[in-house]
Design an enzyme around this catalytic site. Structure first.
Site, PDB file in Angstrom:
ATOM      1  N   ASP A  36      61.003 -12.726  26.458  1.00 23.20           N
ATOM      2  CA  ASP A  36      59.817 -11.888  26.612  1.00 23.20           C
ATOM      3  C   ASP A  36      59.740 -10.979  25.389  1.00 23.20           C
ATOM      4  O   ASP A  36      60.674 -10.234  25.101  1.00 23.20           O
ATOM      5  CB  ASP A  36      59.927 -11.060  27.897  1.00 23.20           C
ATOM      6  CG  ASP A  36      58.659 -10.284  28.216  1.00 23.20           C
ATOM      7  OD1 ASP A  36      57.878 -10.005  27.270  1.00 23.20           O
ATOM      8  OD2 ASP A  36      58.457  -9.938  29.384  1.00 23.20           O
ATOM      9  N   ALA A  60      52.459 -14.127  20.432  1.00 23.07           N
ATOM     10  CA  ALA A  60      51.724 -12.889  20.121  1.00 23.07           C
ATOM     11  C   ALA A  60      50.810 -12.499  21.269  1.00 23.07           C
ATOM     12  O   ALA A  60      50.488 -13.312  22.140  1.00 23.07           O
ATOM     13  CB  ALA A  60      50.900 -13.064  18.848  1.00 23.07           C
ATOM     14  N   THR A  62      47.206 -11.938  21.877  1.00 20.69           N
ATOM     15  CA  THR A  62      46.029 -12.403  21.129  1.00 20.69           C
ATOM     16  C   THR A  62      44.700 -12.094  21.808  1.00 20.69           C
ATOM     17  O   THR A  62      43.661 -12.567  21.354  1.00 20.69           O
ATOM     18  CB  THR A  62      46.122 -13.922  20.891  1.00 20.69           C
ATOM     19  OG1 THR A  62      46.240 -14.592  22.159  1.00 20.69           O
ATOM     20  CG2 THR A  62      47.319 -14.267  20.026  1.00 20.69           C
ATOM     21  N   THR A 101      47.329 -12.798  10.716  1.00 21.13           N
ATOM     22  CA  THR A 101      45.902 -13.027  10.950  1.00 21.13           C
ATOM     23  C   THR A 101      44.999 -12.398   9.903  1.00 21.13           C
ATOM     24  O   THR A 101      45.388 -11.441   9.215  1.00 21.13           O
ATOM     25  CB  THR A 101      45.528 -12.446  12.340  1.00 21.13           C
ATOM     26  OG1 THR A 101      44.118 -12.515  12.552  1.00 21.13           O
ATOM     27  CG2 THR A 101      45.932 -10.976  12.440  1.00 21.13           C
ATOM     28  N   ASP A 102      43.796 -12.914   9.812  1.00 19.17           N
ATOM     29  CA  ASP A 102      42.759 -12.326   8.960  1.00 19.17           C
ATOM     30  C   ASP A 102      42.342 -10.936   9.437  1.00 19.17           C
ATOM     31  O   ASP A 102      41.765 -10.159   8.667  1.00 19.17           O
ATOM     32  CB  ASP A 102      41.531 -13.237   8.948  1.00 19.17           C
ATOM     33  CG  ASP A 102      40.982 -13.511  10.342  1.00 19.17           C
ATOM     34  OD1 ASP A 102      41.754 -14.014  11.191  1.00 19.17           O
ATOM     35  OD2 ASP A 102      39.803 -13.230  10.609  1.00 19.17           O
ATOM     36  N   TYR A 125      43.941  -4.979  17.812  1.00 18.72           N
ATOM     37  CA  TYR A 125      44.678  -6.226  17.566  1.00 18.72           C
ATOM     38  C   TYR A 125      45.096  -6.317  16.100  1.00 18.72           C
ATOM     39  O   TYR A 125      46.265  -6.607  15.787  1.00 18.72           O
ATOM     40  CB  TYR A 125      43.815  -7.423  17.952  1.00 18.72           C
ATOM     41  CG  TYR A 125      44.365  -8.750  17.489  1.00 18.72           C
ATOM     42  CD1 TYR A 125      45.498  -9.300  18.078  1.00 18.72           C
ATOM     43  CD2 TYR A 125      43.741  -9.455  16.457  1.00 18.72           C
ATOM     44  CE1 TYR A 125      46.004 -10.520  17.648  1.00 18.72           C
ATOM     45  CE2 TYR A 125      44.235 -10.674  16.026  1.00 18.72           C
ATOM     46  CZ  TYR A 125      45.376 -11.204  16.618  1.00 18.72           C
ATOM     47  OH  TYR A 125      45.869 -12.407  16.180  1.00 18.72           O
ATOM     48  N   LYS A 129      48.930  -6.406  14.500  1.00 21.94           N
ATOM     49  CA  LYS A 129      49.419  -7.519  13.691  1.00 21.94           C
ATOM     50  C   LYS A 129      49.860  -7.047  12.305  1.00 21.94           C
ATOM     51  O   LYS A 129      50.846  -7.556  11.750  1.00 21.94           O
ATOM     52  CB  LYS A 129      48.348  -8.595  13.577  1.00 21.94           C
ATOM     53  CG  LYS A 129      48.066  -9.347  14.868  1.00 21.94           C
ATOM     54  CD  LYS A 129      49.267 -10.140  15.367  1.00 21.94           C
ATOM     55  CE  LYS A 129      49.562 -11.338  14.502  1.00 21.94           C
ATOM     56  NZ  LYS A 129      50.721 -12.123  15.016  1.00 21.94           N
ATOM     57  N   TRP A 150      40.794 -18.276  12.665  1.00 25.95           N
ATOM     58  CA  TRP A 150      39.867 -19.180  13.358  1.00 25.95           C
ATOM     59  C   TRP A 150      40.583 -20.453  13.832  1.00 25.95           C
ATOM     60  O   TRP A 150      40.145 -21.576  13.582  1.00 25.95           O
ATOM     61  CB  TRP A 150      38.683 -19.525  12.462  1.00 25.95           C
ATOM     62  CG  TRP A 150      37.797 -18.379  12.098  1.00 25.95           C
ATOM     63  CD1 TRP A 150      38.125 -17.052  12.068  1.00 25.95           C
ATOM     64  CD2 TRP A 150      36.423 -18.451  11.667  1.00 25.95           C
ATOM     65  NE1 TRP A 150      37.053 -16.299  11.653  1.00 25.95           N
ATOM     66  CE2 TRP A 150      35.985 -17.127  11.397  1.00 25.95           C
ATOM     67  CE3 TRP A 150      35.526 -19.504  11.476  1.00 25.95           C
ATOM     68  CZ2 TRP A 150      34.705 -16.832  10.965  1.00 25.95           C
ATOM     69  CZ3 TRP A 150      34.244 -19.207  11.029  1.00 25.95           C
ATOM     70  CH2 TRP A 150      33.833 -17.879  10.789  1.00 25.95           C
TER      71      TRP A 150
END
Length: 291
Positions: A36, A60, A62, A101-102, A125, A129, A150
């Site tokens: 976890d 993650a 998300t 991530t972007d 978010y 990240k 994406w």
């Protein structure tokens, strides 16, 4: 080679499990309940027991919109969890590959983002990240942080599957046309991650470490992506669905999305020789399986 991967249900994890056997790599996917990301002790115990040659931090939080009201939880899973993962990798003397991530960018830049551009996440978010990126890099110099965007695949929940589901009962859909990025197949991501993890495990070159962008080739808006999906649907099933192009303002969400999610993959090509396929071709591959 044995690679431990955090998460069991994610698109990239499922893609890794499918693609790895052909490369001679064993993927050990671990997630809840035994591991976890909010339970540091479980992370350390499970990963240490596996004795991997590399660790991929793919699990993650998300839920982008939900994170606006659960930012503390997002940080626990996306920043604190990866910190422990990177620490364990360092203790085991193995590399860690961390997926990002972007959303770490504001999306305000006019051109494509390179790895050295200033970050400025506009959502909870994205902030969680970005904190994860910093934590991983600090905890273990032997890392590759891969920013992607994406993501879609034959697995789990994603834009392609949502569009196909909506098309079952609709002949027309409105889709945002002022957000720009690159659809990226989890199958392609998995292929690249395996190559990168293998290389990191045998090559100490410092240039192989650091932050890299990893997205499909080309660019699109969400409306472009939807049109490509429906073109494939029409070819396969004869179903015609028209796309109405709307603005982000026409489709408000709790979390702000980057208007520009275009990431330059030049560094990845130069350092690793990796170039992901054009998003349109990879979309066809996934559609062939789903349809």
């Amino acid at each position: 080679m044995r690679i431990a991967v955090t998460g069991k249900q994610g698109q990239v994890v499922c893609a890794l499990l499918e693609r790895a056997p052909a490369t001679g790599v064993e993927i050990v996917a671990v997630g809840r309940p035994e591991l976890d990301l909010a339970d540091h002790a479980s992370i350390r115990a499970v990963l240490s027991e596996i004795k991997p040659d590399a660790i991929v931090s793919a699990g993650a939080y998300t839920a982008v919109d939900k994170a606006e009201s659960e930012e503390a939880l997002a940080f626990i899973v996306n920043a604190e969890g990866p910190t422990v993962i990177a620490q364990v990798a360092k203790e085991l003397d193995v590399p860690v590959v961390h997926l990002s991530t972007d959303y770490v960018f504001s999306g305000d830049k006019q051109g494509v983002y390179v790895e050295t551009d200033a970050t400025g996440p506009a959502s909870a978010y994205g902030r969680s990240k970005l904190a994860g990126e910093v934590a991983v890099a600090t905890a273990n110099p032997n890392h590759a942080i891969l920013r992607t965007a994406w993501i879609y695949s034959p697995f789990g929940a994603n834009f392609v599957k949502t569009m196909l589901r909506l098309a079952e009962t609709r002949d027309a859909l409105n889709v945002v046309a002022d957000q720009h990025g690159t659809p990226t197949s989890a199958l392609d991501i998995a292929d690249a991650v395996i190559v990168i993890a293998k290389r990191l495990s045998v090559d100490s070159d410092a240039n192989l470490r650091g932050i890299f962008h990893l997205t499909g080739s080309g660019e699109a808006t969400w409306a472009d992506f939807a049109e490509a999906i429906f073109a494939g649907l029409q070819t396969k099933r004869g179903k015609v669905v028209s796309v109405g192009r709307i603005t982000t303002a026409d489709y408000p969400t709790p979390a702000k999305r980057p208007a520009n999610s275009r990431l330059s993959n030049d560094k990845l090509k130069q350092v690793y020789g990796i170039v992901l396929p054009d998003w349109k071709e990879s979309t066809k591959v996934v559609l062939d399986r789903l349809l």
